[in-house]
Motif scaffolding. Structure first.
Motif, mmCIF file in Angstrom:
data_model
loop_
_atom_site.group_PDB
_atom_site.id
_atom_site.type_symbol
_atom_site.label_atom_id
_atom_site.label_comp_id
_atom_site.label_asym_id
_atom_site.label_seq_id
_atom_site.Cartn_x
_atom_site.Cartn_y
_atom_site.Cartn_z
ATOM 1 N N GLU A 41 0.823 -1.212 0.000
ATOM 2 C CA GLU A 41 0.000 0.000 0.000
ATOM 3 C C GLU A 41 0.856 1.260 0.000
ATOM 4 O O GLU A 41 2.009 1.244 0.395
ATOM 5 N N ASN A 42 0.222 2.344 -0.430
ATOM 6 C CA ASN A 42 0.822 3.679 -0.400
ATOM 7 C C ASN A 42 2.022 3.774 -1.345
ATOM 8 O O ASN A 42 3.123 4.164 -0.963
ATOM 9 N N ARG A 76 -2.489 0.955 -4.165
ATOM 10 C CA ARG A 76 -2.309 -0.325 -3.479
ATOM 11 C C ARG A 76 -2.132 -1.380 -4.564
ATOM 12 O O ARG A 76 -3.029 -1.586 -5.384
ATOM 13 N N ASP A 235 1.951 -8.312 3.690
ATOM 14 C CA ASP A 235 1.256 -7.065 3.377
ATOM 15 C C ASP A 235 2.000 -5.927 4.072
ATOM 16 O O ASP A 235 2.375 -6.042 5.250
ATOM 17 N N TYR A 236 2.186 -4.832 3.366
ATOM 18 C CA TYR A 236 3.010 -3.752 3.895
ATOM 19 C C TYR A 236 2.508 -2.418 3.380
ATOM 20 O O TYR A 236 2.187 -2.276 2.197
ATOM 21 N N LYS A 237 2.448 -1.425 4.279
ATOM 22 C CA LYS A 237 2.106 -0.054 3.909
ATOM 23 C C LYS A 237 3.354 0.810 4.007
ATOM 24 O O LYS A 237 3.964 0.918 5.069
#
Length: 433
Positions: A41-42, A76, A235-237
Motif C-alpha cells: 500500500e501507499n 495499493r 502485506d506492507y504499507k
C-alpha cells in the motif's frame, strides 16, 4: 525543456508527504521474490518505482491488481510471486534509477542466463566496480561499453565470503542481501571500511525480516547470511519519505509554516537525520501525534557530516546558504556520482543567484546570506537539485526560473502541485529542446 518560473512567496499549510522511495523499491522486490500474494500500500508511480516494477516483471513477477485512491493518487498494488525468478525479457531498462540497477543485477545472477541492463542519463556511467570484482572472482561473464551501460551479464552467483568497502553506495550491499539468502549455502558480507549510509542497510534488513528473511548484523562490520531461505508473502504499507519531507521542513524553516503529515517519527530512514540537523541549526520544529511542523526561524551555520545522509546534501546546502554564519558540509564526496555531481550542481546554481559557496573535495564551505537574488538556474536533470532550488526561491528577491524542472518526476511527480497547494506561485512552460 520544461521550465518553472516561481514568484517568491512564503509556503504555508499542510502537506501529505509521499511514500518512501527507498522502502517502495525494497517492498516490491521482496514481494516479487516471495511465493504467493502480497499487498503493498501507499505506492506512487514515480519513474524510479516504475523501473523497478518493470524490471521485476521481467523476472516473472505479476501485478495482478492496482487499486488507486483518486483523492490522494496513492496506489495499493497486489503482487504475485512464484518463489523463483525466470527470464521473461533479456533487456531490462532501469531508466535513471540507480536503485533498480544495483538491486536487480544480483537477482539476474540467480538465472545463469544472459541479461542486459540499459539505462539513460547519468545512470549510464555510474560505477559498478564492486559487482565487477565479484563477477571476476566468480567467473560470471560480463561486458559493457567502456565501463558504461549497457551491461550484459551471464552466470550464477555462488555463496561465499564477499568483501565490500563501506564508503561505496549501500545499494551494492542491499543488492547482495536480496539474493544471498536464496543460495544453496551460507554467505558472509564483510565491510572493509567504515560503513556509510547505515540507515539504508537498516531499511533493507527490516524489510527482509518482514518477508521472513533473516540476516545477522555484526555491528555493521559483517553480515551473516544463512542460505536456503525462502521469502514469504507479506502485506506492507509504505511510510512517508523523510528524504522528500526534508524539502518542506526547509521551506517552512526559511519562510513559512508547514505541517508535514504521514511521517513515522520512529522510522529507520537515515534521512530522518534532517530533524537533528535542523534542530542544531536552530530551526523551530514542533512535534505532534499528527504531524511535524516547521516554522519560519532564524538559523545558524554548523558543521554537517553527510556520510549517513547523502541525499540531504542539496537541501542542506540551501539551508546553509541562508543561515547566519558559516556552514560546512563534509564527507559528501559520494554525491558527486548521483544523478548529477550534486556538490558542483548545487554550488554552481546557488552561486548564480547570490549564494557564497565554495566546493571542497568532499563537501561545501558556505557563508550564509540573508536573501538570494533570483534569476535563471538549471536542475542539471536531477530531481533533488530541482526541489532544493524551488525551496531556495522562497528567499529570493526576484522571480526564479528553473530549467529542466520536470526532473522531479524521477521521485516526486506531484512536487509542483504540492508546491502550489502550499501557496507557491508558479508559471510552467516548455521551451523545446
Amino acid at each position: 525543456m520544461n521550465c518553472i518560473k516561481i514568484t517568491p512567496s512564503p509556503l504555508k499549510g499542510s502537506i501529505n508527504i509521499p511514500p518512501s522511495k527507498s522502502l517502495s523499491h525494497r517492498a516490491i522486490i521482496c514481494a516479487a521474490l516471495a511465493k504467493g500474494t502480497s499487498h503493498i500500500e501507499n505506492i506512487i508511480f514515480s519513474e524510479d518505482i516504475l523501473a523497478t516494477l518493470e524490471g521485476m516483471k521481467a523476472f516473472g513477477m505479476k501485478v495482478v491488481d492496482i487499486d488507486t485512491n483518486k483523492e490522494t493518487n496513492r496506489n495499493r498494488i497486489t503482487i504475485e510471486g512464484k518463489g523463483y525468478i525466470e527470464k521473461l525479457k533479456e533487456i531490462i531498462d532501469c531508466s535513471e534509477s540507480g536503485s533498480t540497477l544495483r538491486f536487480l543485477i544480483p537477482i539476474a545472477c540467480l538465472l545463469g542466463e544472459k541479461i542486459i541492463f540499459t539505462g539513460k542519463g547519468k545512470l549510464v556511467e555510474r560505477p559498478l566496480t564492486s559487482y565487477y570484482k565479484i563477477f571476476d572472482d566468480q567467473g560470471i561473464k560480463y561486458s559493457n561499453d567502456n565501463g558504461r551501460l549497457p551491461l550484459s551479464i551471464e552466470g550464477t552467483l555462488k555463496p561465499k565470503r564477499f568483501e565490500l568497502e563501506g564508503n561505496i553506495s549501500s545499494q551494492f550491499i542491499t543488492g547482495l542481501m536480496f539474493v544471498l539468502p536464496l543460495l544453496s549455502g551460507n554467505s558472509t558480507i564483510e565491510i572493509t571500511t567504515r560503513l556509510e549510509s547505515k540507515g539504508y542497510i537498516d531499511l533493507t534488513l527490516d524489510m527482509l525480516h518482514r518477508f521472513s528473511i533473516n540476516i545477522q548484523n555484526d555491528n555493521y562490520s559483517r553480515f551473516y547470511v544463512p542460505g536456503n531461505q525462502n521469502y514469504a508473502p507479506s502485506d506492507y504499507k509504505v511510510e512517508g519519505d523523510f528524504s522528500q519531507a526534508a524539502f518542506w521542513m526547509a521551506a517552512g524553516t526559511l519562510n513559512g509554516d508547514i505541517a508535514i503529515n504521514n511521517l513515522n517519527q520512529n522510522s529507520l530512514q537515515g534521512d530522518k537525520e534532517i530533524l537533528n540537523i535542523a534542530a542544531a541549526m536552530g530551526a523551530n520544529i514542533i512535534y505532534t501525534d499528527e504531524h511535524i511542523r516547521a516554522i519560519d526561524s532564524q538559523i545558524k551555520g554548523i558543521v554537517i557530516d553527510a556520510s549517513q545522509c547523502p541525499d540531504l546534501v542539496p537541501i542542506l546546502a540551501v539551508l546553509g546558504a541562508l543561515s547566519k554564519g558559516k556552514t560546512k558540509i563534509v564527507n559528501a564526496q559520494r554525491v558527486r556520482i548521483k544523478e548529477s555531481d550534486r556538490l558542483k550542481a548545487i554550488a554552481s546554481e546557488l552561486n548564480k543567484i547570490g549564494a557564497d559557496i565554495v566546493e571542497t573535495e568532499d563537501g561545501l564551505n558556505i557563508n550564509g546570506v540573508d536573501t538570494l537574488n533570483g534569476g535563471v538556474v538549471d536542475s542539471w536533470n536531477d530531481h533533488r537539485i530541482a526541489m532544493a532550488l524551488a525551496v531556495a526561491s522562497t528567499k529570493c528577491r526576484e522571480p526564479l526560473i528553473i530549467k529542466n524542472s520536470n526532473a522531479v518526476n524521477k521521485s516526486y511527480p506531484e512536487f509542483w502541485q504540492d508546491f502550489v497547494r502550499l501557496g507557491g506561485v508558479i508559471d510552467e512552460w516548455n521551451m523545446g529542446k
